[in-house]
Design a protein around this motif. Structure first.
Motif, PDB file in Angstrom:
ATOM      1  N   MET A   1       0.736  -6.740  -8.471  1.00  0.00           N
ATOM      2  CA  MET A   1      -0.544  -6.242  -8.971  1.00  0.00           C
ATOM      3  C   MET A   1      -0.972  -7.043 -10.198  1.00  0.00           C
ATOM      4  SD  MET A   1      -3.143  -4.290  -8.718  1.00  0.00           S
ATOM      5  CE  MET A   1      -2.717  -2.978  -7.580  1.00  0.00           C
TER       6      MET A   1
ATOM      7  N   TRP B   1      -5.518  -1.078  -3.649  1.00  0.00           N
ATOM      8  CA  TRP B   1      -4.741  -1.078  -2.420  1.00  0.00           C
ATOM      9  C   TRP B   1      -5.666  -0.849  -1.228  1.00  0.00           C
ATOM     10  CZ3 TRP B   1      -3.583   1.672  -6.831  1.00  0.00           C
ATOM     11  CH2 TRP B   1      -2.519   1.151  -7.581  1.00  0.00           C
ATOM     12  N   PRO B   2      -5.383  -1.525  -0.117  1.00  0.00           N
ATOM     13  CA  PRO B   2      -4.237  -2.395   0.118  1.00  0.00           C
ATOM     14  C   PRO B   2      -4.302  -3.658  -0.737  1.00  0.00           C
ATOM     15  CG  PRO B   2      -5.819  -2.671   1.879  1.00  0.00           C
ATOM     16  CD  PRO B   2      -6.325  -1.541   1.025  1.00  0.00           C
ATOM     17  N   MET B   3      -3.155  -4.123  -1.179  1.00  0.00           N
ATOM     18  CA  MET B   3      -3.049  -5.368  -1.911  1.00  0.00           C
ATOM     19  C   MET B   3      -2.570  -6.451  -0.953  1.00  0.00           C
ATOM     20  SD  MET B   3      -1.149  -6.274  -5.534  1.00  0.00           S
ATOM     21  CE  MET B   3      -0.287  -4.745  -5.405  1.00  0.00           C
TER      22      MET B   3
ATOM     23  N   ASP C   1       5.335  -3.673  -6.579  1.00  0.00           N
ATOM     24  CA  ASP C   1       3.898  -3.447  -6.713  1.00  0.00           C
ATOM     25  C   ASP C   1       3.388  -3.885  -8.088  1.00  0.00           C
ATOM     26  OD1 ASP C   1       1.332  -2.118  -5.827  1.00  0.00           O
ATOM     27  OD2 ASP C   1       1.802  -0.860  -7.549  1.00  0.00           O
TER      28      ASP C   1
ATOM     29  N   GLY D   1       0.828  -1.200   0.000  1.00  0.00           N
ATOM     30  CA  GLY D   1       0.000   0.000   0.000  1.00  0.00           C
ATOM     31  C   GLY D   1       0.857   1.242   0.000  1.00  0.00           C
ATOM     32  N   TYR D   2       0.296   2.341   0.489  1.00  0.00           N
ATOM     33  CA  TYR D   2       1.034   3.613   0.531  1.00  0.00           C
ATOM     34  C   TYR D   2       0.417   4.494   1.598  1.00  0.00           C
ATOM     35  CZ  TYR D   2      -2.805   5.099  -2.593  1.00  0.00           C
ATOM     36  OH  TYR D   2      -4.031   5.344  -3.155  1.00  0.00           O
TER      37      TYR D   2
ATOM     38  N   CYS E   1      -6.154   1.378   3.040  1.00  0.00           N
ATOM     39  CA  CYS E   1      -5.039   0.803   3.792  1.00  0.00           C
ATOM     40  C   CYS E   1      -5.202   1.110   5.283  1.00  0.00           C
ATOM     41  CB  CYS E   1      -3.711   1.362   3.289  1.00  0.00           C
ATOM     42  SG  CYS E   1      -3.351   1.014   1.559  1.00  0.00           S
TER      43      CYS E   1
ATOM     44  N   ARG F   1       4.469   0.775  -1.858  1.00  0.00           N
ATOM     45  CA  ARG F   1       4.452   0.672  -3.324  1.00  0.00           C
ATOM     46  C   ARG F   1       5.139   1.860  -4.003  1.00  0.00           C
ATOM     47  NH1 ARG F   1       0.328   3.837  -5.974  1.00  0.00           N
ATOM     48  NH2 ARG F   1       0.765   2.560  -7.798  1.00  0.00           N
TER      49      ARG F   1
ATOM     50  N   CYS G   1      -3.218   6.125   1.506  1.00  0.00           N
ATOM     51  CA  CYS G   1      -4.292   5.219   1.077  1.00  0.00           C
ATOM     52  C   CYS G   1      -5.372   5.070   2.154  1.00  0.00           C
ATOM     53  CB  CYS G   1      -3.671   3.867   0.737  1.00  0.00           C
ATOM     54  SG  CYS G   1      -4.840   2.530   0.473  1.00  0.00           S
TER      55      CYS G   1
ATOM     56  N   THR H   1      -7.414  -7.794  -2.423  1.00  0.00           N
ATOM     57  CA  THR H   1      -7.111  -6.421  -2.014  1.00  0.00           C
ATOM     58  C   THR H   1      -7.535  -6.245  -0.556  1.00  0.00           C
ATOM     59  OG1 THR H   1      -9.201  -5.703  -3.032  1.00  0.00           O
ATOM     60  CG2 THR H   1      -7.204  -5.486  -4.351  1.00  0.00           C
TER      61      THR H   1
END
Length: 704
Positions: free
Chosen positions: A92, A104-106, A88, A46-47, A53, A81, A50, A121
């Motif tokens: 992905m 995301w989240p993945m 990612d 994720g980031y 997330c 990511r 997000c 996800t």
């Protein structure tokens, strides 16, 4: 339990450091631990900005029983990511193959060698709308690992082979041959076909897709470049781009009081944004709105576009610039309220009642103009907080009222809890920001934009570039107060920073930036071109190679950012032009080697232009610049400061290369401006007036 990720520089990883999950940072050590324990790997990708997330973190990763189960039966890896887009992108692709969707989240489950076998996800804490709970997923994966592992091996091998075949397909696509220079007809047909397709799929509310609506930045780049080219359909392309740019700037995607744009809108009318603000979106939009403001003959659109562009500059300066001059990555979608709860976008929302109280003198004028929505896409009641959007283009009296109201709105917002900022400096995104700022500086005469661009460029060069670092002279990320991390730059980083430096050279008149761009491109060609074709990363990551059956990857189509292939081609074309126009091409005086590389890498474009132009706008924009295989350059001598600034602006609008430094060609007899338009090393007779130069460079567009 001491957290392995507490000392990581990534804001996203540190957000999870206090959780009971025994997180590992991404790396070979984590996979080796899974191999030693004979357990599967769980990758959570994720980031920092997000929203979902944050949701999954609070629901599942902060839960002690869930974390205990995850720790006992898996090695859990947390991946930012934005630091590792190569990780990612690989997983992905696996997630989309397995589920038909991504985001995301993945959540990816893999063997200790890196091969994925299950993915998804966001998973809720309890079953919901047909989606299993996260604990159900963990239990099912554990059972399969212990009882049906041979089946998982088959699935992982099959998936890895598929991803490898996709990588092979990308390389085969990039091996296609573009018509040789001089055979321009297929290229013109491709550009026309792309325009036709974009007109066909245009959404009435702007853009080229229904909700969720993302800003189609690379496609808009193509349309503006087409509009500046030698086609009688140029006004058609400009109008198409303008309709989307106008709708986005009027909507709540655009932070009308504060400047800058959110990541996307969840509704079809650009009224309900997902509030995270990403540097890479705003970097691209800054250049797009600056170009459109200079191209459009419509005064209302010009005013709106100019405000959108200068608002991004203001936002960058106020909210995103870091000590040293580089730019942070993002602002969070969520705001943490006083009680510790997360509220998406709450600092940006106002009710009509609040607005009338804050700006009583302007409310009567503004009330008919405003057209916001609640976060549920509903038309709000007077006392319901909603987004801020404009229903139509404001007339001058409404702009005056709006300008008078903005200070009170911003003051009210500043008293509320604010979104967090991810202070990670990403080389590629900063490169695009420098390019956008350089465009704003030249096209809009924005001196503040040039100052920001120069400071960011200096920070990137000093903090991210080291020619003595073998195999990785450019690093991808850094953080305030520390040296750049050891994450090697990807192809997109080298190409985007080169583009930023090339634009800054034109805006500032400083030749050093073109020389530094050339060093970046030399390194990129050495590191990322293998057997004549590009690769995304030069790291040779064993886990990612295993996930794709040993193949290196490259993506030629655009995503949120222009494809790395298109960025590289654009920078190479600019370098070829500056060498040819300046007469400093050495053994390649006309830049034919560089143009040959560009032609080779863009060979796939004509075949797909009429089918998926919205997915390859950046490559189409380069193809439009390439023209009949020669490209165009602009050489300026003599003239006043104002004349040269106007000529540079026209050159930027046309997308032509402009060498910086002393030139050998003569000025006009009276010392006035002489502008030489050159193609393939052959220059037309010089023109001395800006109107005449506009007629040569932008032949089908009326003066704005």
């Amino acid at each position: 339990m001491a957290s392995r990720i507490a000392a990581e520089a990534s804001a996203y990883l540190r957000q999870h450091a206090d959780q009971p999950v025994d997180w590992w940072p991404y790396g070979s050590a984590a996979f080796a631990s899974a191999r030693e324990r004979d357990v599967p790997v769980f990758l959570s990708i994720g980031y920092a900005a997000c929203h979902w997330c944050h949701v999954m973190a609070g629901e599942s990763f902060a839960d002690a029983s869930t974390a205990a189960y995850l720790n006992e039966h898996f090695v859990a890896i947390k991946v930012d990511r934005e630091e590792r887009p190569d990780v990612d992108n690989t997983y992905m692709a696996a997630t989309q193959t397995l589920t038909g969707a991504g985001g995301w989240p993945m959540s990816v489950f893999a063997f200790p060698d890196g091969r994925a076998f299950h993915a998804g996800t966001y998973f809720p804490p309890v079953p919901r709308s047909g989606t299993p709970s996260f604990m159900q997923v963990l239990a099912a994966v554990r059972e399969a690992w212990e009882i049906r592992r041979p089946e998982l091996e088959v699935q992982a091998d099959t998936l890895a082979a598929h991803l490898g075949s996709v990588a092979d397909g990308q390389r085969a696509m990039l091996s296609a041959v573009l018509a040789a220079p001089g055979g321009s007809e297929p290229r013109h047909e491709a550009l026309d076909a792309a325009l036709d397709k974009l007109l066909e799929i245009e959404d009435p509310t702007g853009g080229f897709s229904p909700a969720p609506k993302f800003p189609p930045n690379p496609a808009l780049d193509f349309l503006l470049q087409f509009a500046a080219g030698p086609s009688p359909r140029a006004p058609e392309a400009l109008s198409l781009a303008g309709r989307t740019l106008e709708k986005m700037a009027l909507g709540a995607l655009h932070d009308l009081p504060g400047g800058g744009f959110s990541r996307y809108c969840v509704d079809g009318q650009w009224r309900v944004p997902h509030f995270e603000k990403m540097l890479y979106d705003n970097a691209q939009l800054l250049g797009l709105y600056s170009r459109f403001a200079a191209l459009t003959p419509d005064p209302g659109q010009r005013e709106l576009a100019t405000r959108a562009a200068t608002g991004i500059v203001t936002w960058l300066c106020r909210d995103m610039v870091l000590p040293g001059g580089a730019f942070a990555s993002s602002l969070d979608a969520d705001v943490i309220e006083a009680d510790g709860s997360h509220a998406e976008g709450s600092c940006y929302l106002f009710s009509d009642e609040q607005l009338a109280e804050l700006v009583p003198k302007q409310w009567a004028v503004l009330a008919p103009l405003l057209d916001g929505r609640t976060l549920e896409s509903e038309i709000p009641d007077q006392d319901t907080a909603h987004t801020l959007a404009f229903a139509v283009l404001p007339v001058p009296s409404q702009w005056l009222a709006w300008d008078a109201a903005v200070p009170a709105l911003l003051a009210a917002r500043s008293a509320r809890p604010q979104p967090s900022r991810d202070e990670k400096v990403v080389a590629a995104w900063n490169g695009l920001a420098i390019q956008g700022l350089a465009l704003a500086a030249v096209l809009l005469g924005d001196a503040a934009a040039l100052d920001l661009a120069q400071a960011a460029a200096a920070r990137l060069w000093e903090g991210h570039w080291d020619a003595s670092r073998s195999g990785a002279p450019l690093l991808r990320v850094s953080y305030p107060g520390s040296a750049a991390s050891g994450v090697p730059g990807l192809l997109e980083d080298y190409a985007a920073v080169a583009l930023g430096f090339q634009a800054l050279a034109v805006a500032s008149g400083e030749e050093r930036w073109q020389k530094r761009a050339a060093l970046l491109l030399d390194a990129a060609l050495e590191l990322f071109i293998l057997d004549g074709l590009p690769v995304e990363s030069a790291s040779g990551d064993a886990m990612l190679l295993a996930a794709r059956s040993g193949r290196s990857s490259i993506e030629a189509l655009d995503d949120a950012l222009p494809s790395a292939v298109a960025l590289l081609c654009s920078a190479l074309l600019d370098r070829a032009g500056t060498l040819a126009a300046a007469g400093t091409g050495g053994e390649d005086p006309h830049g034919s080697v560089e143009r040959g590389r560009v032609s080779a890498l863009l060979g796939f474009v004509p075949r797909l232009a009429g089918r998926v132009p919205h997915a390859m706008g950046a490559s189409l924009a380069v193809l439009a610049r390439l023209g009949a295989g020669t490209g165009t350059e602009l050489v300026l001598t003599g003239g006043t400061t104002e004349q040269r600034a106007g000529a540079r602006a026209l050159g930027m609008l046309a997308g032509v290369a402009q060498p910086v430094g002393a030139q050998q060609r003569p000025a006009a007899p009276d010392g006035g401006l002489a502008a030489y338009v050159c193609r393939g090393g052959v220059c037309l007779a010089p023109v001395s007036g800006l109107a005449a130069l506009r007629g040569v460079l932008l032949p089908y567009l009326p003066g704005a």
